[in-house]
Design a protein around this motif. Structure first.
Motif, PDB file in Angstrom:
ATOM      1  N   ARG A 255     -21.709 -38.549  26.417  1.00  0.00           N
ATOM      2  CA  ARG A 255     -20.326 -38.086  26.524  1.00  0.00           C
ATOM      3  C   ARG A 255     -19.660 -37.954  25.166  1.00  0.00           C
ATOM      4  O   ARG A 255     -18.827 -37.070  24.948  1.00  0.00           O
ATOM      5  CB  ARG A 255     -19.520 -39.043  27.399  1.00  0.00           C
ATOM      6  N   GLU A 256     -20.025 -38.835  24.250  1.00  0.00           N
ATOM      7  CA  GLU A 256     -19.402 -38.829  22.926  1.00  0.00           C
ATOM      8  C   GLU A 256     -20.094 -37.896  21.951  1.00  0.00           C
ATOM      9  O   GLU A 256     -19.692 -37.799  20.791  1.00  0.00           O
ATOM     10  CB  GLU A 256     -19.375 -40.250  22.367  1.00  0.00           C
ATOM     11  N   GLY A 257     -21.141 -37.189  22.406  1.00  0.00           N
ATOM     12  CA  GLY A 257     -21.819 -36.222  21.557  1.00  0.00           C
ATOM     13  C   GLY A 257     -22.726 -36.834  20.508  1.00  0.00           C
ATOM     14  O   GLY A 257     -23.124 -36.166  19.549  1.00  0.00           O
ATOM     15  N   ARG A 258     -23.085 -38.092  20.698  1.00  0.00           N
ATOM     16  CA  ARG A 258     -23.995 -38.748  19.756  1.00  0.00           C
ATOM     17  C   ARG A 258     -25.441 -38.580  20.214  1.00  0.00           C
ATOM     18  O   ARG A 258     -25.702 -38.122  21.319  1.00  0.00           O
ATOM     19  CB  ARG A 258     -23.650 -40.237  19.638  1.00  0.00           C
ATOM     20  N   THR A 259     -26.382 -38.948  19.344  1.00  0.00           N
ATOM     21  CA  THR A 259     -27.794 -38.898  19.724  1.00  0.00           C
ATOM     22  C   THR A 259     -28.011 -39.833  20.898  1.00  0.00           C
ATOM     23  O   THR A 259     -27.774 -41.041  20.783  1.00  0.00           O
ATOM     24  CB  THR A 259     -28.688 -39.314  18.548  1.00  0.00           C
ATOM     25  N   PRO A 260     -28.447 -39.298  22.060  1.00  0.00           N
ATOM     26  CA  PRO A 260     -28.459 -40.117  23.284  1.00  0.00           C
ATOM     27  C   PRO A 260     -29.383 -41.321  23.230  1.00  0.00           C
ATOM     28  O   PRO A 260     -28.965 -42.443  23.483  1.00  0.00           O
ATOM     29  CB  PRO A 260     -28.910 -39.119  24.362  1.00  0.00           C
ATOM     30  N   GLY A 261     -30.671 -41.121  22.900  1.00  0.00           N
ATOM     31  CA  GLY A 261     -31.601 -42.245  22.900  1.00  0.00           C
ATOM     32  C   GLY A 261     -31.858 -42.762  24.300  1.00  0.00           C
ATOM     33  O   GLY A 261     -31.342 -43.812  24.694  1.00  0.00           O
ATOM     34  N   PHE A 262     -32.638 -42.008  25.086  1.00  0.00           N
ATOM     35  CA  PHE A 262     -32.907 -42.375  26.473  1.00  0.00           C
ATOM     36  C   PHE A 262     -33.613 -43.727  26.532  1.00  0.00           C
ATOM     37  O   PHE A 262     -34.466 -44.034  25.687  1.00  0.00           O
ATOM     38  CB  PHE A 262     -33.791 -41.304  27.127  1.00  0.00           C
ATOM     39  N   PRO A 263     -33.264 -44.576  27.515  1.00  0.00           N
ATOM     40  CA  PRO A 263     -33.919 -45.888  27.631  1.00  0.00           C
ATOM     41  C   PRO A 263     -35.442 -45.769  27.671  1.00  0.00           C
ATOM     42  O   PRO A 263     -35.985 -44.889  28.334  1.00  0.00           O
ATOM     43  CB  PRO A 263     -33.369 -46.434  28.959  1.00  0.00           C
TER      44      PRO A 263
ATOM     45  N   ALA B 215     -28.476 -50.445  29.596  1.00  0.00           N
ATOM     46  CA  ALA B 215     -29.084 -49.460  28.702  1.00  0.00           C
ATOM     47  C   ALA B 215     -28.751 -48.043  29.151  1.00  0.00           C
ATOM     48  O   ALA B 215     -28.483 -47.161  28.327  1.00  0.00           O
ATOM     49  CB  ALA B 215     -30.600 -49.661  28.649  1.00  0.00           C
ATOM     50  N   PHE B 216     -28.747 -47.797  30.468  1.00  0.00           N
ATOM     51  CA  PHE B 216     -28.403 -46.477  30.979  1.00  0.00           C
ATOM     52  C   PHE B 216     -26.928 -46.165  30.763  1.00  0.00           C
ATOM     53  O   PHE B 216     -26.570 -45.029  30.401  1.00  0.00           O
ATOM     54  CB  PHE B 216     -28.765 -46.363  32.463  1.00  0.00           C
ATOM     55  N   ARG B 217     -26.061 -47.146  30.980  1.00  0.00           N
ATOM     56  CA  ARG B 217     -24.638 -46.905  30.761  1.00  0.00           C
ATOM     57  C   ARG B 217     -24.350 -46.592  29.295  1.00  0.00           C
ATOM     58  O   ARG B 217     -23.528 -45.720  28.978  1.00  0.00           O
ATOM     59  CB  ARG B 217     -23.823 -48.108  31.235  1.00  0.00           C
ATOM     60  N   ALA B 218     -25.048 -47.273  28.398  1.00  0.00           N
ATOM     61  CA  ALA B 218     -24.886 -46.980  26.972  1.00  0.00           C
ATOM     62  C   ALA B 218     -25.406 -45.583  26.647  1.00  0.00           C
ATOM     63  O   ALA B 218     -24.817 -44.862  25.831  1.00  0.00           O
ATOM     64  CB  ALA B 218     -25.628 -48.030  26.141  1.00  0.00           C
ATOM     65  N   PHE B 219     -26.498 -45.184  27.301  1.00  0.00           N
ATOM     66  CA  PHE B 219     -27.060 -43.846  27.102  1.00  0.00           C
ATOM     67  C   PHE B 219     -26.053 -42.770  27.501  1.00  0.00           C
ATOM     68  O   PHE B 219     -25.784 -41.821  26.754  1.00  0.00           O
ATOM     69  CB  PHE B 219     -28.342 -43.695  27.918  1.00  0.00           C
ATOM     70  N   PHE B 220     -25.443 -42.896  28.686  1.00  0.00           N
ATOM     71  CA  PHE B 220     -24.490 -41.896  29.154  1.00  0.00           C
ATOM     72  C   PHE B 220     -23.218 -41.895  28.315  1.00  0.00           C
ATOM     73  O   PHE B 220     -22.590 -40.847  28.131  1.00  0.00           O
ATOM     74  CB  PHE B 220     -24.161 -42.130  30.630  1.00  0.00           C
ATOM     75  N   THR B 221     -22.834 -43.045  27.790  1.00  0.00           N
ATOM     76  CA  THR B 221     -21.683 -43.103  26.892  1.00  0.00           C
ATOM     77  C   THR B 221     -21.959 -42.298  25.632  1.00  0.00           C
ATOM     78  O   THR B 221     -21.094 -41.536  25.160  1.00  0.00           O
ATOM     79  CB  THR B 221     -21.344 -44.560  26.535  1.00  0.00           C
ATOM     80  N   ARG B 222     -23.151 -42.433  25.069  1.00  0.00           N
ATOM     81  CA  ARG B 222     -23.499 -41.674  23.868  1.00  0.00           C
ATOM     82  C   ARG B 222     -23.546 -40.170  24.157  1.00  0.00           C
ATOM     83  O   ARG B 222     -23.159 -39.357  23.321  1.00  0.00           O
ATOM     84  CB  ARG B 222     -24.843 -42.162  23.320  1.00  0.00           C
TER      85      ARG B 222
END
Length: 252
Positions: free
Chosen positions: A103-111, A94-101
């Motif tokens: 970096r890509e400038g998408r809505t992060p959505g913290f775990p 979940a954290f890796r997906a958060f940091f990917t978002r």
């Protein structure tokens, strides 16, 4: 004409569990303890970064599992070490997906912390490590799955399992429990070509209508499952303190 077979497909097989009353209570306790472990690990990461600027990773938290289990033998200590590692990997994912978002400038959505009803699955990453599919093969008619801390649970196996069982998960849906097997090396059958062609039209009154004029009714799975999925009031009360009542706080 017989179909040809190809190797290398992964498939999942889902079966209904038939736990005893005692096993059902143990399954609920197992799920709850893994939920608390997930939330405690999330709080550990948040606190470490907020107060000390330290980034906590999966390896750091996995290394502390031994102490956590030793401090809580009647709670966290009764479950499979590997299944608890899988829960920590779930948080790490979940954290890796958060940091990917980010970096890509998408809505992060913290775990987020998992409330009751939002954590419904426990996974054992390897058959034979804290779990065993078909744990009583000598039984002539019934299939069982063994889960550490729970015992040999009866399975309603309505079809054969193909391939090699790799991971075993248990999921709660409403008041029912299911076992999900992820299998490797499943032989995939390639059916022979028939030369027939058909068109389908998605509809409202019918799910689809084929070009031959044959309608296929909408199965309305949600309506059919509404009663089964409804959670009876007070089915999972809050756990009290004491042994097994919570997860030891992570060290910062």
């Amino acid at each position: 004409m017989r179909g040809t077979w190809e190797v290398g497909v992964r498939r999942s097989f889902t079966f209904l569990l038939r736990p005893t009353e005692k096993q059902g209570a143990s399954l609920a306790a197992c799920l709850e303890d893994h939920r608390q472990l997930y939330n405690a690990a999330l709080e550990h990461r948040r606190t470490a970064y907020r107060e000390a600027g330290v980034t906590v990773r999966y390896g750091d938290q996995s290394a502390e599992l031994k102490d956590i289990r030793a401090d809580d033998p009647a709670g966290q200590g009764r479950w499979s070490f590997s299944s608890q590692q899988a829960t920590l990997r779930r948080l790490d994912k979940a954290f890796r997906a958060f940091f990917t978002r980010v970096r890509e400038g998408r809505t992060p959505g913290f775990p987020r912390f998992k409330g009751r009803g939002w954590f419904d699955t426990v996974t054992w990453p390897k058959d034979g490590d804290g779990c065993r599919w078909d744990s009583q093969p000598e039984h002539p008619t019934v299939t069982f799955v063994r889960l550490q801390g729970i015992g040999h649970v009866r399975v309603h196996q309505h079809r054969p399992v193909r391939g090699r069982v790799k991971t075993i998960s248990v999921k709660r849906e409403g008041t029912r429990w299911y076992v999900i097997l992820s299998c490797d090396d499943v032989l995939a059958e390639t059916l022979p070509a028939t030369g027939a062609v058909v068109g389908v039209d998605m509809g409202v009154a019918s799910l689809v209508t084929t070009s031959d004029g044959d309608p296929l009714a909408n199965p309305r799975h949600l309506k059919a499952s509404a009663g089964r999925l409804a959670r009876p009031s007070g089915l999972w009360p809050e756990r009290s303190g004491g042994p097994g009542g919570g997860v030891r706080r992570w060290r910062g």
